[in-house]
Each structure stands twice: as structure tokens, then as C-alpha cells.
Design a protein around this motif. Structure first.
Motif, PDB file in Angstrom:
ATOM      1  N   PRO A  95       0.793  -1.236   0.000  1.00 37.57           N
ATOM      2  CA  PRO A  95       0.000   0.000   0.000  1.00 37.57           C
ATOM      3  C   PRO A  95       0.828   1.291   0.000  1.00 37.57           C
ATOM      4  O   PRO A  95       0.496   2.234  -0.725  1.00 37.57           O
ATOM      5  CB  PRO A  95      -0.855  -0.114   1.263  1.00 37.57           C
ATOM      6  N   GLU A  96       1.896   1.341   0.772  1.00 40.46           N
ATOM      7  CA  GLU A  96       2.668   2.587   0.838  1.00 40.46           C
ATOM      8  C   GLU A  96       3.454   2.831  -0.445  1.00 40.46           C
ATOM      9  O   GLU A  96       3.480   3.949  -0.964  1.00 40.46           O
ATOM     10  CB  GLU A  96       3.575   2.570   2.060  1.00 40.46           C
ATOM     11  N   LEU A  97       4.109   1.786  -0.948  1.00 41.73           N
ATOM     12  CA  LEU A  97       4.828   1.933  -2.221  1.00 41.73           C
ATOM     13  C   LEU A  97       3.861   2.274  -3.347  1.00 41.73           C
ATOM     14  O   LEU A  97       4.169   3.090  -4.218  1.00 41.73           O
ATOM     15  CB  LEU A  97       5.574   0.639  -2.571  1.00 41.73           C
ATOM     16  N   TRP A  98       2.708   1.626  -3.356  1.00 42.08           N
ATOM     17  CA  TRP A  98       1.705   1.874  -4.401  1.00 42.08           C
ATOM     18  C   TRP A  98       1.288   3.344  -4.385  1.00 42.08           C
ATOM     19  O   TRP A  98       1.272   4.009  -5.417  1.00 42.08           O
ATOM     20  CB  TRP A  98       0.495   0.966  -4.194  1.00 42.08           C
ATOM     21  N   GLU A  99       0.948   3.840  -3.209  1.00 40.65           N
ATOM     22  CA  GLU A  99       0.491   5.228  -3.106  1.00 40.65           C
ATOM     23  C   GLU A  99       1.608   6.199  -3.490  1.00 40.65           C
ATOM     24  O   GLU A  99       1.374   7.188  -4.172  1.00 40.65           O
ATOM     25  CB  GLU A  99      -0.003   5.520  -1.688  1.00 40.65           C
ATOM     26  N   GLN A 100       2.825   5.893  -3.075  1.00 37.95           N
ATOM     27  CA  GLN A 100       3.965   6.761  -3.359  1.00 37.95           C
ATOM     28  C   GLN A 100       4.318   6.769  -4.843  1.00 37.95           C
ATOM     29  O   GLN A 100       4.585   7.820  -5.421  1.00 37.95           O
ATOM     30  CB  GLN A 100       5.166   6.279  -2.540  1.00 37.95           C
TER      31      GLN A 100
END
Length: 145
Positions: A95-100
Motif C-alpha cells: 500500500p505505501e509503495l503503491w500510493e507513493q
């Protein structure tokens, strides 16, 4: 009606009933076999998707663990590969890599519409939007199956 006629009639009735029962059992067996085959196909599809995700996650982890490069071309290639791998994985997985790195389709469309965006990046954004659409279809198919 003689005893012989009654015996023959009973034999015919028994044969008809047996044939009907056999047809019902055969129909139930075919229905069950279709259900089992459907479940097997759904399981194989889920397994295949998980194996794809595992391979992408493994490659992404290797890419990120390298810690970059002093060579500008290699650094650009590694960044592009990491972005692509994040793009083919779901926000549920990373989720964090995706959003970033990727974000929502709305964010990608807004970036695509930006007149200042270089053409090669617009092409990459269009490809990412297509990847996202394919992934949604795969997930929907997996849910339905």
C-alpha cells in the motif's frame, strides 16, 4: 391378467424405474463434476495469480535491496523496473509503495492531462492505466470464479 403377465409388467416397471434412477444419478454426477471442475479452475487461476505476484515481489525486493547505482543509466533502469513492478502489484500487497509511486487512476489521469508532462511519461502513464484495468479484470474474474 395372469401371473405371468403381472410378473412381466412388474419387470418392465422395475426396468423403467431403474432407468429413471440411473438418469437422475448420472445428471447429479455430471452436475457435481462440473462444480468440481469450476472450483479447480478457480483455484488454478488464484494460484497462478499468486505465483505471478510472488515473482514480481521477489524481483521488486531484489531491485530495492540493491540500494541504487552510481551509474545514471543503471539507476534509471532500476527505477523504471521498480515502478513497473509496483504498478503490476496491488495496493493491497504494497500500500505505501503503491500510493507513493503509482496512486489512483484519477491521479494518473490528471498527470496524463498535464500539458507539461513529457510524452514518454504520458506513454508510461497510459500503459499503467491499462495495467490497472487488466488487474481489475483479473481480480474480478478471480472473485467470480
Amino acid at each position: 391378467m395372469t401371473t405371468s403377465d403381472l410378473i412381466q409388467l412388474a419387470a418392465v416397471l422395475a426396468a423403467v424405474v431403474a432407468a429413471i434412477i440411473a438418469l437422475i444419478i448420472s445428471w447429479l454426477d455430471r452436475r457435481n463434476a462440473r462444480r468440481i471442475a469450476d472450483a479447480d479452475r478457480a483455484s488454478a487461476l488464484r494460484h497462478s495469480h499468486l505465483m505471478f505476484e510472488l515473482e514480481a515481489l521477489t524481483r521488486l525486493t531484489q531491485n530495492l535491496n540493491r540500494g541504487g547505482s552510481t551509474d545514471d543509466l543503471e539507476r534509471a533502469r532500476m527505477g523504471a523496473e521498480a515502478l513497473t513492478l509496483v504498478g503490476v502489484l496491488s495496493p493491497d500487497r504494497i500500500p505505501e509503495l503503491w500510493e507513493q509511486k503509482v496512486g489512483s487512476d484519477d491521479r494518473l489521469r490528471a498527470a496524463f492531462a498535464d500539458p507539461e508532462m513529457p510524452e514518454y511519461k504520458k506513454e508510461a502513464l497510459e500503459a499503467q492505466l491499462a495495467i490497472s484495468a487488466v488487474l481489475r479484470e483479473i481480480r474480478e474474474e478471480t472473485r467470480v470464479a
